[in-house]
Design a protein around this motif. Structure first.
Motif, PDB file in Angstrom:
ATOM      1  N   LYS A   3      10.017   0.521   2.556  1.00  0.00           N
ATOM      2  CA  LYS A   3       8.645   1.012   2.451  1.00  0.00           C
ATOM      3  C   LYS A   3       7.643  -0.112   2.704  1.00  0.00           C
ATOM      4  O   LYS A   3       6.623   0.097   3.353  1.00  0.00           O
ATOM      5  CB  LYS A   3       8.391   1.628   1.073  1.00  0.00           C
ATOM      6  CG  LYS A   3       9.106   2.932   0.857  1.00  0.00           C
ATOM      7  CD  LYS A   3       8.804   3.483  -0.512  1.00  0.00           C
ATOM      8  CE  LYS A   3       9.584   4.747  -0.766  1.00  0.00           C
ATOM      9  NZ  LYS A   3       9.342   5.276  -2.098  1.00  0.00           N
ATOM     10  N   LEU A   4       7.954  -1.281   2.184  1.00  0.00           N
ATOM     11  CA  LEU A   4       7.061  -2.421   2.382  1.00  0.00           C
ATOM     12  C   LEU A   4       7.027  -2.834   3.850  1.00  0.00           C
ATOM     13  O   LEU A   4       5.964  -3.129   4.393  1.00  0.00           O
ATOM     14  CB  LEU A   4       7.509  -3.585   1.504  1.00  0.00           C
ATOM     15  CG  LEU A   4       6.529  -4.734   1.346  1.00  0.00           C
ATOM     16  CD1 LEU A   4       5.222  -4.241   0.747  1.00  0.00           C
ATOM     17  CD2 LEU A   4       7.120  -5.806   0.468  1.00  0.00           C
ATOM     18  N   LEU A   7       4.883  -0.434   5.625  1.00  0.00           N
ATOM     19  CA  LEU A   7       3.471  -0.725   5.346  1.00  0.00           C
ATOM     20  C   LEU A   7       2.984  -1.866   6.234  1.00  0.00           C
ATOM     21  O   LEU A   7       1.909  -1.778   6.830  1.00  0.00           O
ATOM     22  CB  LEU A   7       3.292  -1.073   3.874  1.00  0.00           C
ATOM     23  CG  LEU A   7       1.884  -1.316   3.373  1.00  0.00           C
ATOM     24  CD1 LEU A   7       1.066  -0.033   3.472  1.00  0.00           C
ATOM     25  CD2 LEU A   7       1.923  -1.807   1.948  1.00  0.00           C
ATOM     26  N   TYR A   8       3.786  -2.917   6.351  1.00  0.00           N
ATOM     27  CA  TYR A   8       3.412  -4.034   7.218  1.00  0.00           C
ATOM     28  C   TYR A   8       3.307  -3.589   8.680  1.00  0.00           C
ATOM     29  O   TYR A   8       2.390  -3.975   9.395  1.00  0.00           O
ATOM     30  CB  TYR A   8       4.423  -5.173   7.106  1.00  0.00           C
ATOM     31  CG  TYR A   8       4.414  -5.911   5.792  1.00  0.00           C
ATOM     32  CD1 TYR A   8       3.261  -6.012   5.030  1.00  0.00           C
ATOM     33  CD2 TYR A   8       5.564  -6.500   5.297  1.00  0.00           C
ATOM     34  CE1 TYR A   8       3.257  -6.682   3.826  1.00  0.00           C
ATOM     35  CE2 TYR A   8       5.567  -7.173   4.097  1.00  0.00           C
ATOM     36  CZ  TYR A   8       4.410  -7.263   3.361  1.00  0.00           C
ATOM     37  OH  TYR A   8       4.406  -7.922   2.180  1.00  0.00           O
ATOM     38  N   ALA A  50      -6.564  -2.740   1.721  1.00  0.00           N
ATOM     39  CA  ALA A  50      -5.152  -2.637   2.095  1.00  0.00           C
ATOM     40  C   ALA A  50      -4.424  -3.967   1.886  1.00  0.00           C
ATOM     41  O   ALA A  50      -3.268  -3.979   1.439  1.00  0.00           O
ATOM     42  CB  ALA A  50      -5.030  -2.184   3.540  1.00  0.00           C
ATOM     43  N   THR A  54      -1.284  -4.503  -0.530  1.00  0.00           N
ATOM     44  CA  THR A  54      -0.048  -5.077  -0.018  1.00  0.00           C
ATOM     45  C   THR A  54       0.390  -6.272  -0.861  1.00  0.00           C
ATOM     46  O   THR A  54       1.574  -6.410  -1.193  1.00  0.00           O
ATOM     47  CB  THR A  54      -0.225  -5.518   1.442  1.00  0.00           C
ATOM     48  OG1 THR A  54      -0.622  -4.393   2.217  1.00  0.00           O
ATOM     49  CG2 THR A  54       1.057  -6.087   2.007  1.00  0.00           C
ATOM     50  N   CYS A  57       1.711  -4.935  -4.109  1.00  0.00           N
ATOM     51  CA  CYS A  57       3.007  -4.272  -3.914  1.00  0.00           C
ATOM     52  C   CYS A  57       4.119  -5.294  -3.710  1.00  0.00           C
ATOM     53  O   CYS A  57       5.260  -5.058  -4.104  1.00  0.00           O
ATOM     54  CB  CYS A  57       2.943  -3.326  -2.719  1.00  0.00           C
ATOM     55  SG  CYS A  57       2.041  -1.808  -3.035  1.00  0.00           S
TER      56      CYS A  57
END
Length: 89
Positions: A3-4, A7-8, A50, A54, A57
């Motif tokens: 998921k990370l 996101l990136y 964002a 990030t 997270c």
């Protein structure tokens, strides 16, 4: 972890889409630069918010990070959060 990485990848995609818009329509880009509450400020707010999200997270993986790295990531996330607050909508 997937998921990370997604996101990136999404942030990189947004960055590339912005530059594609700039290359395709520079006059639209020039209009966005005008004014205090124009499109660029809205994009700046979204980018800082964002980036803060990030960073926070990333702290989920704190078990595998040394203490200085945790402090650095937390302070970076806090900095981005404050920058987003300055550019608020």
């Amino acid at each position: 972890m997937k998921k990370l990485l997604l996101l990136y990848a999404a942030f990189i995609g947004i960055f590339l889409a912005y530059w594609a818009l700039y290359a395709a329509a520079p006059e639209l880009h020039a209009e966005w630069l005008q004014g205090e509450d124009g499109g660029v400020e809205t994009l700046t707010f979204a980018a800082f918010a964002a980036a803060s999200l990030t960073a926070f997270c990333t702290l989920r993986f704190r078990r595998s990070m040394p203490r200085p790295a945790l402090f650095y990531i937390f302070m970076t996330g806090l900095f981005y959060f404050l920058c987003a607050g300055e550019d608020d909508l």
